[in-house]
Each structure stands twice: as structure tokens, then as C-alpha cells.
Design a protein around this motif. Structure first.
Motif, PDB file in Angstrom:
ATOM      1  N   PRO A  77     -37.035 122.950   3.807  1.00 43.30           N
ATOM      2  CA  PRO A  77     -36.859 122.315   2.489  1.00 43.30           C
ATOM      3  C   PRO A  77     -36.764 120.798   2.547  1.00 43.30           C
ATOM      4  N   TYR A  78     -36.375 120.236   3.709  1.00 45.91           N
ATOM      5  CA  TYR A  78     -36.171 118.787   3.838  1.00 45.91           C
ATOM      6  C   TYR A  78     -35.237 118.265   2.749  1.00 45.91           C
ATOM      7  N   ILE A  79     -34.166 119.021   2.522  1.00 48.99           N
ATOM      8  CA  ILE A  79     -33.187 118.627   1.512  1.00 48.99           C
ATOM      9  C   ILE A  79     -31.832 119.162   1.952  1.00 48.99           C
ATOM     10  N   ASP A  80     -30.789 118.370   1.811  1.00 48.86           N
ATOM     11  CA  ASP A  80     -29.445 118.784   2.210  1.00 48.86           C
ATOM     12  C   ASP A  80     -28.977 119.936   1.329  1.00 48.86           C
ATOM     13  N   CYS A  81     -28.463 121.001   1.956  1.00 40.43           N
ATOM     14  CA  CYS A  81     -28.095 122.204   1.197  1.00 40.43           C
ATOM     15  C   CYS A  81     -26.629 122.235   0.799  1.00 40.43           C
ATOM     16  N   THR A  82     -25.898 121.130   0.989  1.00 43.73           N
ATOM     17  CA  THR A  82     -24.472 121.118   0.652  1.00 43.73           C
ATOM     18  C   THR A  82     -24.183 120.209  -0.540  1.00 43.73           C
ATOM     19  N   GLY A  83     -25.192 119.948  -1.340  1.00 45.97           N
ATOM     20  CA  GLY A  83     -25.023 119.042  -2.471  1.00 45.97           C
ATOM     21  C   GLY A  83     -24.286 119.668  -3.638  1.00 45.97           C
ATOM     22  N   HIS A  84     -24.247 118.943  -4.746  1.00 42.60           N
ATOM     23  CA  HIS A  84     -23.545 119.387  -5.954  1.00 42.60           C
ATOM     24  C   HIS A  84     -24.559 119.724  -7.039  1.00 42.60           C
ATOM     25  N   LEU A  85     -24.411 120.883  -7.645  1.00 37.70           N
ATOM     26  CA  LEU A  85     -25.378 121.391  -8.623  1.00 37.70           C
ATOM     27  C   LEU A  85     -24.748 121.500 -10.006  1.00 37.70           C
ATOM     28  N   GLN A  86     -25.488 121.074 -11.016  1.00 40.70           N
ATOM     29  CA  GLN A  86     -25.135 121.284 -12.419  1.00 40.70           C
ATOM     30  C   GLN A  86     -26.353 121.874 -13.133  1.00 40.70           C
ATOM     31  N   VAL A  87     -26.102 122.793 -14.053  1.00 45.09           N
ATOM     32  CA  VAL A  87     -27.188 123.456 -14.773  1.00 45.09           C
ATOM     33  C   VAL A  87     -26.856 123.488 -16.258  1.00 45.09           C
ATOM     34  N   TRP A  88     -27.875 123.181 -17.073  1.00 46.52           N
ATOM     35  CA  TRP A  88     -27.746 123.251 -18.528  1.00 46.52           C
ATOM     36  C   TRP A  88     -28.778 124.240 -19.076  1.00 46.52           C
ATOM     37  N   ARG A  89     -28.369 125.033 -20.052  1.00 44.36           N
ATOM     38  CA  ARG A  89     -29.325 125.870 -20.778  1.00 44.36           C
ATOM     39  C   ARG A  89     -29.776 125.102 -22.012  1.00 44.36           C
ATOM     40  N   VAL A  90     -31.083 125.101 -22.256  1.00 44.92           N
ATOM     41  CA  VAL A  90     -31.624 124.417 -23.428  1.00 44.92           C
ATOM     42  C   VAL A  90     -31.695 125.413 -24.580  1.00 44.92           C
ATOM     43  N   SER A  91     -31.125 125.043 -25.706  1.00 46.69           N
ATOM     44  CA  SER A  91     -31.150 125.883 -26.902  1.00 46.69           C
ATOM     45  C   SER A  91     -31.550 124.995 -28.069  1.00 46.69           C
ATOM     46  N   GLY A  92     -32.732 125.219 -28.611  1.00 46.62           N
ATOM     47  CA  GLY A  92     -33.242 124.316 -29.640  1.00 46.62           C
ATOM     48  C   GLY A  92     -33.559 122.981 -29.014  1.00 46.62           C
ATOM     49  N   ASN A  93     -32.963 121.922 -29.554  1.00 46.79           N
ATOM     50  CA  ASN A  93     -33.163 120.587 -28.989  1.00 46.79           C
ATOM     51  C   ASN A  93     -31.899 120.063 -28.317  1.00 46.79           C
ATOM     52  N   ILE A 103     -32.204 122.944 -17.451  1.00 45.05           N
ATOM     53  CA  ILE A 103     -32.248 121.643 -16.784  1.00 45.05           C
ATOM     54  C   ILE A 103     -31.222 121.697 -15.664  1.00 45.05           C
ATOM     55  N   PHE A 104     -31.613 121.266 -14.481  1.00 42.40           N
ATOM     56  CA  PHE A 104     -30.650 121.229 -13.373  1.00 42.40           C
ATOM     57  C   PHE A 104     -30.641 119.847 -12.747  1.00 42.40           C
ATOM     58  N   GLN A 105     -29.466 119.480 -12.276  1.00 41.33           N
ATOM     59  CA  GLN A 105     -29.301 118.214 -11.561  1.00 41.33           C
ATOM     60  C   GLN A 105     -28.609 118.507 -10.244  1.00 41.33           C
ATOM     61  N   TYR A 106     -29.224 118.046  -9.158  1.00 42.83           N
ATOM     62  CA  TYR A 106     -28.696 118.308  -7.821  1.00 42.83           C
ATOM     63  C   TYR A 106     -28.531 116.982  -7.099  1.00 42.83           C
ATOM     64  N   THR A 107     -27.318 116.652  -6.729  1.00 45.54           N
ATOM     65  CA  THR A 107     -27.038 115.430  -5.980  1.00 45.54           C
ATOM     66  C   THR A 107     -26.644 115.820  -4.567  1.00 45.54           C
ATOM     67  N   TYR A 108     -27.175 115.107  -3.595  1.00 42.38           N
ATOM     68  CA  TYR A 108     -26.932 115.481  -2.202  1.00 42.38           C
ATOM     69  C   TYR A 108     -27.043 114.241  -1.320  1.00 42.38           C
ATOM     70  N   ALA A 109     -26.573 114.378  -0.093  1.00 44.75           N
ATOM     71  CA  ALA A 109     -26.566 113.250   0.829  1.00 44.75           C
ATOM     72  C   ALA A 109     -27.936 113.080   1.458  1.00 44.75           C
ATOM     73  N   GLY A 110     -28.482 111.863   1.329  1.00 45.39           N
ATOM     74  CA  GLY A 110     -29.732 111.539   1.996  1.00 45.39           C
ATOM     75  C   GLY A 110     -29.459 110.858   3.322  1.00 45.39           C
ATOM     76  N   ASP A 111     -30.492 110.314   3.943  1.00 49.49           N
ATOM     77  CA  ASP A 111     -30.317 109.660   5.236  1.00 49.49           C
ATOM     78  C   ASP A 111     -29.473 108.392   5.129  1.00 49.49           C
ATOM     79  N   ASP A 112     -29.690 107.612   4.076  1.00 52.22           N
ATOM     80  CA  ASP A 112     -28.947 106.357   3.957  1.00 52.22           C
ATOM     81  C   ASP A 112     -28.360 106.143   2.565  1.00 52.22           C
ATOM     82  N   LYS A 113     -28.520 107.114   1.679  1.00 51.43           N
ATOM     83  CA  LYS A 113     -27.961 106.990   0.339  1.00 51.43           C
ATOM     84  C   LYS A 113     -27.900 108.361  -0.299  1.00 51.43           C
TER      85      LYS A 113
END
Length: 941
Positions: free
Chosen positions: A389-405, A425-435
Motif C-alpha cells: 500500500p505504501y501508506i502507514d497503517c496506524t493513522g487516524h480515520l474519520q468517515v462521514w455519510r453524505v445525505s442530501g447535500n 467521505i473519509f479523511q485519513y491522516t498518517y505519518a509520512g517520511d518527513d511530515k
């Protein structure tokens, strides 16, 4: 086509068996292999054959053959190069594309082999028909003209004011200084690329020891460097406008002609519409498009027929004085995209690939019989493995369900449960190599409605804009998700039906039955994945035909739960089905059903037995990447241009590029791109899929990632041979950046702030990382009476405490040894949070990394081998250390008050090296995902 090895020149035997370049020069009408040290050095009096072998992801090789003709080479030598190229192609199995290259008018593909340019030198090897003396002289002042935004064509022109114009870039090479003159009508990209030629001239002809100056068209004697430049031309004088005769190339927009090669002659073929059916497999044809000429060779043609067609094409060029026309020779079944695009329709011909492989095998057998190594020629396709995946698997996940607008944030217990009728809609924040990295994406269920899809894209775009385009954005469709999506969710369940108002209204308005999932109803789930960081349960129709011997399934109704184990499954699959039971049906005991030994009750729930598949469902695999520059004119028709053999320097700050990997595409946007265009990146990706330049039959549901310069994730940069983050963090245009590097020798870094990422409920990524293990655990309230695999039990035991914690609730917060105290930064984060909340942007404040982890890791990298010991309470640097047995997740006597996200830092140096097989410094240089895998294997994660 039969191939006789005795007719093949010995210099070609064994060619094309490994990735890379091979070059031969024609000497006395024979090919002579050139040493690698001479690659890129061409002489005007010579002819060359260049073979580019590319190893593809499927294990096979692609070959491109070029024969290059210097302007002073004789016609007989040029003809020899053309004929030998046909013979070399035959030895490779008859599948290579052949290109005729003329000095000063080379194809862009050839030029990319010899970046930044080809600068032929006077002279050449002596031959029976052409003798060119090679003279070594003192440095001579030369003037070159450079053209091209992505690949540079360099041509020497007379050193005179009359050679200059307002449209091109010129390089004046003097003994002590190199000047680049930028015509007022030239573009930024051309200026930037020309600087690469300046660097090449400086390094090649001046040993890197001369000054460099940039002169702008229109600046007069007031500018010191401009004055020095014009003084070399006898003083400043206005430049004339460029005339038509000065234009490059030849204007040959003639009607397309198709000619058939028949018994040594070219016979024209009449047609109303250029159709594929006009081509016969036992003949050779010439497609004349004016500036381009294609020789098409049928698979059933002989070697002599192909040589004759090649000679006829050369003769036609000479007779018509079209020395600058590009000539490409293609074999049936391996035509180029540009050739296919000339026809009104081109059918798929997969059966020809099989016959080609057979022919390739025969060629390999002939080579092997002569004692040659054919390992590369017969390279087999590699086994398909789960992609990284080339992505850190210990990040923080948030998920929103879209209903209408609108969007509604889901709780941590519900965010892994998606419905096929909804958009998310999902937002995933995780540790990169330098940020810290951030991925914002939309997921569309198969039965979601178009209005809510548009709303999801709009809302997600606002979140990316609030992050100042520093987040990567993704658009995903159910069933087409990339590995990054599954690693983000780790444990995912997809249910039928939907919960959004749009879906409910659509069902009601169309009088459809609502088949949304019910915990008390009948449901069948297919379980799939490759481990605890990538597992899914997908609800399918509750009928026997939905089963597959390569998967495990969960079947439940209101009162009973069954697990079905396919005969082709592995112990890993069995472990995954146990884990998914915790998320789907943990309140009832389950009954295991082995394929072939099912109970009557099981079949009764599925409506009776029926046939089902035993083959694993194949997901689209990524292919060899292709890079395209993209222009979106006002009329909305996307124009694309492929960049061959691309590298990071091809990504211009003023442009938009698409990286096509087949199973997903990336839209990369430079920092200097207009803000309005940045908001249209997803639209550019959509138009690219419709354009389908490579004729891959790309699905409109292909995943699209949008990436901004300076915020490239590792799963994008991995497609480049090398990647320097500093290059995308510089000031100014692509031209200004490269000029600064050329003059100063080091890239000036952009002083923009660190990327901002999300704060949720007052917890930052660094502080909350220890709480975000999303691996499933077993609740003490679970009443299922089934055994668990040893791996599953070992993983969950460390999280099971006498409590009433729900399955998806994170473990208790971990106290840090050195918590970060509140201060000005905290106030600043609060202010940023308030400012961005109105934009619905989730990226609200700076995410500090774990202070404890960061400090200890830095110390670990600096320490020497052999320090510390297992039984010491402190090491030589005063760090507290514990034995391995007290640091593992299954420890009966766990070490107190430690940072659980960095257990390994409490190991002594000796024990660290014993367990990991490397020093701390080597460990922390590994990518994050590799570190996590090692720690998971040692139960330190």
C-alpha cells in the motif's frame, strides 16, 4: 515468419535479453557493438542502431528499435542500418516497433533515452563510401537553438545575429561563459528544459568550470549580462520576425494514403474510410500521413518481404525529398497507439499475443541451441502478489455519510460499516517520511444516486481547499477500490441497501423494495483480504450461487450463524472470517460448515444447492505507468501528450499531468497552476478516462487520485526512479528554480509551513496513535462458542481486560512520559480551528508527532553498536530499558508508563539487534510500513 540464425549477424546474438539500452554503429556495413561509455555520443558521419528493452510488470519485454542517420552519412550506409534493424527485430521474435531517426529530427521517444539532449559531433568512422576526418580543435564558440517543452531538440545554427528570433531558446557556448537567450515568445517550460542543456554543455565541454548567464529578450545594454551577450554579436540590434522558411520540420498536411508493397512495387489502395479490414496478414503496407509514415508488416510475411518494404519506404523518402519525415515500422498485433488512431476503428486482437509468444519460444530455442543465454528472452510472468500500500497503517480515520447535500460524521463503531446505496467521505491522516500526510476521499456505493455523488465530490473538494490543496484527494467506486482504501479502513463491512435520505427517497419514488441489511434478517457475506490490516466482509445475495470455493463466508438469520469454509481457502482466510464475525454477529455462537459437508439447515437458508465458482475474483492489476501532460482548453476538450521514460524533472510547476497506472490514475497539479484549474483536477481526471489515449478500455469508475506538488504521497512517488522532495518545495516557476540550482548549485527550499492535518475531539495524530489499533478484539460479552486461531488469540489477548468495552472502542489512553505542555502553539491551533470550521475543512491544526517517540528515535539513530544490556535499568545515555518479555503485547508483566506506539525504543541495543537483525539506525531508515510489519511480527505493535 521463419528465422534463420545463420543469417543473423553475430553482433546481434543474445540482444534484447535484459532491461536497458544496446547500441551498434555501422562500420563497413556491419554492426559493431558500442561500449556503454560511448552511449549518447553520436557522430554526424555515422549510422547507428539503438535497441531499448523494457521489462514489463507482466514479466515480458517490450522492444523499441531505432536506426539513427547522421546528416553526413551516405545513403548505402543508411540503407544497411534499415535492413539490419529488420533482421534484429526478427531475432527478437518479430514484435519490436522500428523508428527511422534523422539527425535534427529525432522522435521524442529516442531523445528521452539520452537526456537532456543529443548533440552530434563532427566526424565519423571511415567507410568504403564515406570518409569523415575527425579533427580535435580548441574550443569554438557555438550557437544552438533549443525547441521543446518536455523533450529538447538541439540544433547548431550559424553564430550570427540573424540566427536569433523571438520564438525560440538559444544557447551561446563561449570558452568562459554559457549564455541562454530566452526569446520573448518562448514559454516557461521551454526555458526550464533548455537549462538542462546548459548544464549538460557545462559538465561535458567545460568540466563544470564556467559561468552561466540568462539573457531575456528585450533587455538592452542596461543589463550587464545582456550587454556582454550582445557585444559578442557586435552590439545590440532589433531581431527580425521569424519567417515561414525558418520553421522547423516540413509542412506536409497531405491526404492520408495507403499503399501495398507487392513484388518490389508500391501500389496505391483506394478507400472511402480507413478501416482495419484493408490490411491483410500476408502483405506489407505503407501508410503515408505526410509528416509521419508507417510501414505495417503482416504476421505471415517473410523476412524478405519486410526488408523489401523497408527499402521501398527509404526510396520513397529520397525520391520525394522528405528527409525529415518520421518512419515507424510496426508488426501486426503490436501496433503503436498512434498508428491505431489513424483508423476509424481498431478491433482488439488478443489471439495474436498467443501466436507471438509461440514465435518467441521458437526464437529462444534456436538461440539456446547455439549455446546462448535465453533466460531473459523466456522470462515468465511473475506470480501475482498483494500489492504494497505504501501508506502507514496506524493513522487516524474519520468517515462521514453524505445525505442530501450534507455530511454526518460517523462514530468510531460505525465508520467501518458502509452501505452500497450510500456515498461517504473519509479523511485519513498518517505519518509520512518527513511530515504528516492526509488522504481525503469519496466512496460511492454501487446503488448510490447521482445527486449524492455530486454532493460528496463538492464537500470533499471544499475539505481539500481548506487544506490549501496539501491533501491528496481520491474518488473511489465500490468494487474498484485500490489497496490504499482497504488499509485505511483495515476492517471493513459493506452492507446492502442504504441509510441516506437520497437513497430512501429514490426507493420510495420508484416503488422499489428496500433490501437494506437487517441484523435480524437473512444475510450472506463473502470475507476477503490479506491480513489484519486489509480485510473485508461484503454482503452478497443469500443464494448458493454466490458461494466461491476460494473464499470463506458468514451466513446468518435471526437465530443462527454459520461460517462456510471453501476448499481452496487458507488458514489466513479462516482467521479473517473469525475476525469479521466479531464485527457482524458477535452475540450468537457460530457453526462451521466445511465445503462438501454442509448441514441441511445451511442449504435451506440459501434456498437449496446450486452450482458456484471455485476461482478467485481477480481485481484489476496496475500496469506499467504512463505519464501525460494535460491541457484543458476553454472548449473543454482535453489534449494529452505522452512523456516517454519520464522522471521527476518532467513534472513542471506550471502544468497538470496524469499518471496512468490502468487500475487507477493520478492527476498531479503544479504549484504554479492557476487556482481555478486546481479546482478542476477531478474533472480533468474524468475527461482523461473518457479520452482513453492508450485504448485500454478504461472504466469510468477507475479510481482517481489528485496530488498537489509538494504534497506527493509515497504511493505516487514510488513510480519514479528517484524522488527528491526538495525539488517540489522550491520557490518560483520551473525555470526560476532550475536557474537557481544551476547558478547556486543547491535547491532553494520553499519556506512554507509544515502541512496541517486533522485534530479530532482535541486529540492529535501523534497523541492518539497509541489508541488507534483497529484490529478486531473479542468482547467479554461475546457468547460465541467457537475456537480461535492461535494468531487471533495472541493478537487480541493484550487488549482484553475485565471491562465492558465495545468491540470497536479504542484501548484506554496511554500516558506519555513527557506530555507536551500547553502553550502558544495550542492557542494558535485553536485559532486555526475556528478559522477553518466555516469551510467544513477537517484539516484544522498542526499535528505534533509524539515527543517521546521522536526524541528516543533520534537518540537511537545516533547510538553506537554494542551499548546497553538486557538486565540494566538504564543504558549509557540514561534511557530506561526493559527486557523484551515485558514489552510484547502479550506480556503478563507489562512495562509501566511507556509509549505503546514505540515499544522498540525501550529495548537495549544488544537485544534490539538480536530481535530485529539490524541496528536502530538501519531500522529507522526503513519505510514506515516495513517498520510496522517487523514490529507486528515481534508483537511490539
Amino acid at each position: 515468419m521463419s528465422v534463420s540464425m545463420k543469417d543473423l549477424d553475430p553482433a546481434f546474438r543474445g540482444a534484447g535479453q535484459k532491461d536497458g539500452l544496446e547500441i551498434w554503429r555501422i562500420e563497413n556495413f556491419k554492426p559493431v557493438s558500442m561500449p556503454t561509455s560511448s552511449y549518447g555520443k553520436f557522430y554526424m558521419g555515422d549510422s547507428y542502431i539503438i535497441l531499448k528493452t523494457t521489462a514489463l510488470k507482466n514479466g515480458s519485454f517490450r522492444h523499441d528499435l531505432h536506426y539513427w542517420l547522421g546528416k553526413d552519412t551516405c545513403q548505402d550506409e543508411a540503407g544497411t542500418a534499415a535492413i539490419l534493424t529488420v533482421e534484429l527485430d526478427a531475432s527478437l521474435g518479430g514484435r519490436a516497433v522500428q523508428y527511422r531517426e534523422v539527425q535534427g529530427n529525432e522522435t521524442e521517444k529516442l531523445l528521452t533515452y539520452f537526456r537532456p539532449c543529443i548533440m552530434p559531433q563532427p566526424g565519423g568512422v571511415a567507410s568504403g563510401f564515406n570518409h569523415v576526418e575527425v579533427n580535435e580543435q580548441e574550443h569554438v564558440t557555438r550557437l544552438y537553438v533549443c525547441r521543446g517543452s518536455y523533450v529538447v531538440h538541439v540544433k547548431e545554427v550559424p553564430f550570427a545575429r540573424s540566427s536569433l528570433n523571438h520564438d525560440d531558446i538559444f544557447i551561446l557556448d563561449t570558452k568562459s561563459k554559457i549564455f541562454q537567450f530566452n526569446g520573448s515568445n518562448s514559454c516557461i517550460q521551454e526555458r526550464a528544459k533548455a537549462l538542462e542543456v546548459v548544464q549538460y554543455i557545462k559538465d561535458t565541454f567545460h568540466e563544470g568550470k564556467c559561468e552561466v548567464a540568462a539573457v531575456e529578450d528585450g533587455k538592452l545594454m542596461a543589463d550587464a549580462e545582456a550587454g556582454e551577450f550582445w557585444a559578442l554579436f557586435g552590439g545590440f540590434a532589433p531581431l527580425p520576425r521569424k519567417t515561414a522558411s525558418d520553421e522547423t520540420g516540413e509542412d506536409m498536411e497531405a491526404a492520408v494514403k495507403l499503399l501495398c508493397f507487392n513484388q518490389g512495387n508500391l501500389e496505391p489502395i483506394g478507400f472511402e474510410s480507413l478501416a482495419h479490414e484493408l490490411l491483410e496478414t500476408n502483405k506489407c503496407y505503407l501508410l503515408d500521413c505526410g509528416a509521419e509514415m508507417y510501414v505495417w508488416m503482416g504476421r505471415s510475411t517473410s523476412l524478405q518481404q519486410r526488408k523489401g518494404a523497408s527499402e521501398a519506404a527509404e526510396k520513397l523518402l529520397v525520391d520525394d525529398s522528405r528527409t525529415k519525415s518520421h518512419v515507424m515500422k510496426v508488426i501486426e498485433g503490436y501496433e503503436t497507439i498512434m498508428f491505431k488512431s489513424k483508423f476509424n476503428k481498431w478491433p482488439a486482437t488478443p489471439e495474436l499475443k498467443l501466436s507471438s509468444e509461440d514465435g518467441r519460444g521458437k526464437v529462444a530455442a534456436l538461440l539456446k541451441s547455439q549455446g546462448l543465454d535465453v533466460k531473459g528472452l523466456m522470462k515468465s510472468a511473475p506470480l501475482k502478489e498483494e500489492p504494497e500500500p505504501y501508506i502507514d497503517c496506524t493513522g487516524h480515520l474519520q468517515v462521514w455519510r453524505v445525505s442530501g447535500n450534507k455530511k454526518t460524521l460517523l462514530s468510531s463503531t460505525e465508520q467501518s460499516k458502509l452501505y452500497t446505496g450510500d456515498c461517504y467521505i473519509f479523511q485519513y491522516t498518517y505519518a509520512g517520511d518527513d511530515k504528516e500526510e492526509c488522504l481525503i476521499g469519496t466512496w460511492f456505493g454501487k446503488k448510490s444516486i447521482e445527486e449524492e455523488r455530486a454532493s460528496a465530490i463538492s464537500l470533499a473538494s471544499k475539505m481539500v481547499q481548506a487544506a490549501k490543496f496539501q491533501a491528496t484527494m481520491a474518488r473511489l467506486y465500490e468494487g474498484k477500490e485500490p489497496i490504499q482504501f482497504f488499509v485505511t479502513f483495515q476492517s471493513l463491512q459493506v452492507f446492502k441497501g442504504g441509510l441516506s435520505s437520497g437513497y430512501k427517497n429514490f426507493i420510495a419514488e420508484n416503488g422499489l423494495d428496500d433490501d437494506s441489511y437487517s441484523e435480524s434478517g437473512l444475510a450472506l457475506f463473502r470475507v476477503q483480504g490479506s491480513g489484519s490490516e486489509n480485510m473485508q466482509a461484503i454482503q452478497v445475495d443469500a443464494v448458493a450461487s454466490s458461494l466461491n470455493s476460494s473464499y470463506c463466508y458468514i451466513l446468518h438469520d435471526g437465530n443462527s450463524v454459520f461460517t462456510w469454509i471453501g476448499n481452496n481457502t487458507t488458514s489466513l482466510d479462516h482467521d479473517l472470517v473469525e475476525r469479521q464475525l466479531d464485527a457482524i454477529k458477535s452475540d450468537l455462537p457460530s457453526r462451521s460448515q466445511k465445503e462438501g459437508r454442509e448441514t441441511d439447515k445451511f442449504w435451506e437458508l440459501l434456498g437449496g444447492k446450486s452450482k458456484y465458482s471455485n476461482k478467485k475474483i481477480e481485481r484489476e492489476q496496475e500496469s506499467d505507468p504512463h505519464l501525460f501532460s494535460c491541457i484543458l482548453p476553454k472548449e473543454g476538450t482535453l489534449k494529452v501528450k505522452e512523456i516517454h521514460h519520464f522522471n521527476q524533472d518532467d513534472l513542471m510547476a506550471e502544468d497538470v499531468f496524469v499518471l496512468d497506472c490502468h487500475s487507477y490514475i493520478f492527476v498531479w497539479v503544479g504549484q504554479e497552476v492557476d487556482a481555478k484549474v486546481k479546482t478542476q483536477t477531478m474533472d480533468i481526471g474524468e475527461k482523461f478516462l473518457v479520452r482513453d489515449f492508450l485504448m485500454e478500455n478504461l472504466s469510468r469508475e477507475t479510481t482517481i487520485f489528485t496530488v498537489s506538488e509538494g504534497s506527493e504521497p509515497q504511493f505516487f512517488t514510488r513510480f519514479f526512479t528517484s524522488w527528491d522532495p526538495a525539488k517540489s518545495s522550491m520557490h518560483g516557476s520551473s525555470y526560476q528554480r532550475r536557474l537557481a540550482i544551476l547558478k547556486g548549485g543547491a535547491p532553494p527550499l520553499h519556506d512554507k509551513p509544515k502541512r496541517r492535518t486533522a485534530v479530532v475531539s482535541g486529540r492529535t495524530l501523534g497523541q492518539d496513535k497509541s489508541q488507534r489499533s483497529r484490529s478486531m478484539s473479542t468482547s467479554p460479552e461475546c457468547h460465541r462458542l467457537r475456537g480461535r486461531s492461535p494468531a487471533f488469540a495472541a493478537l487480541t489477548s493484550s487488549f482484553e481486560k475485565p471491562s465492558t468495552r465495545n468491540l470497536s472502542t479504542p484501548p484506554p489512553a496511554v500516558k506519555k512520559l513527557f506530555p507536551k505542555s500547553a502553550g502558544p502553539e495550542t492557542s494558535k491551533q485553536s485559532a486555526i480551528s475556528d478559522l477553518t470550521s466555516s469551510l467544513q475543512g477537517p484539516l484544522k491544526s498542526t499535528i505534533p508527532k509524539s515527543v517521546k517517540a521522536g526524541a528516543e528515535a533520534e537518540k537511537a539513530i545516533q547510538e553506537e553498536d554494542g551499548a546497553g544490556g538486557n538486565d540494566e535499568a538504564e543504558d549509557d545515555e540514561g534511557r530506561t530499558v526493559y527486557p523484551y518479555e515485558r514489552l510484547v503485547t502479550t506480556s503478563e508483566d507489562p512495562a509501566p508508563d511507556i509509549d505503546l506506539t514505540k515499544r522498540e525504543i525501550y529495548l537495549s541495543t544488544d537485544e534490539f539487534r538480536e530481535k530485529f537483525g539490524m541496528t536502530r539506525a538501519a531500522f529507522y531508515k526503513l519505510p514506515k510500513w516495513k517498520q510496522n510489519k517487523l514490529k507486528t511480527a515481534l508483537q511490539l505493535f
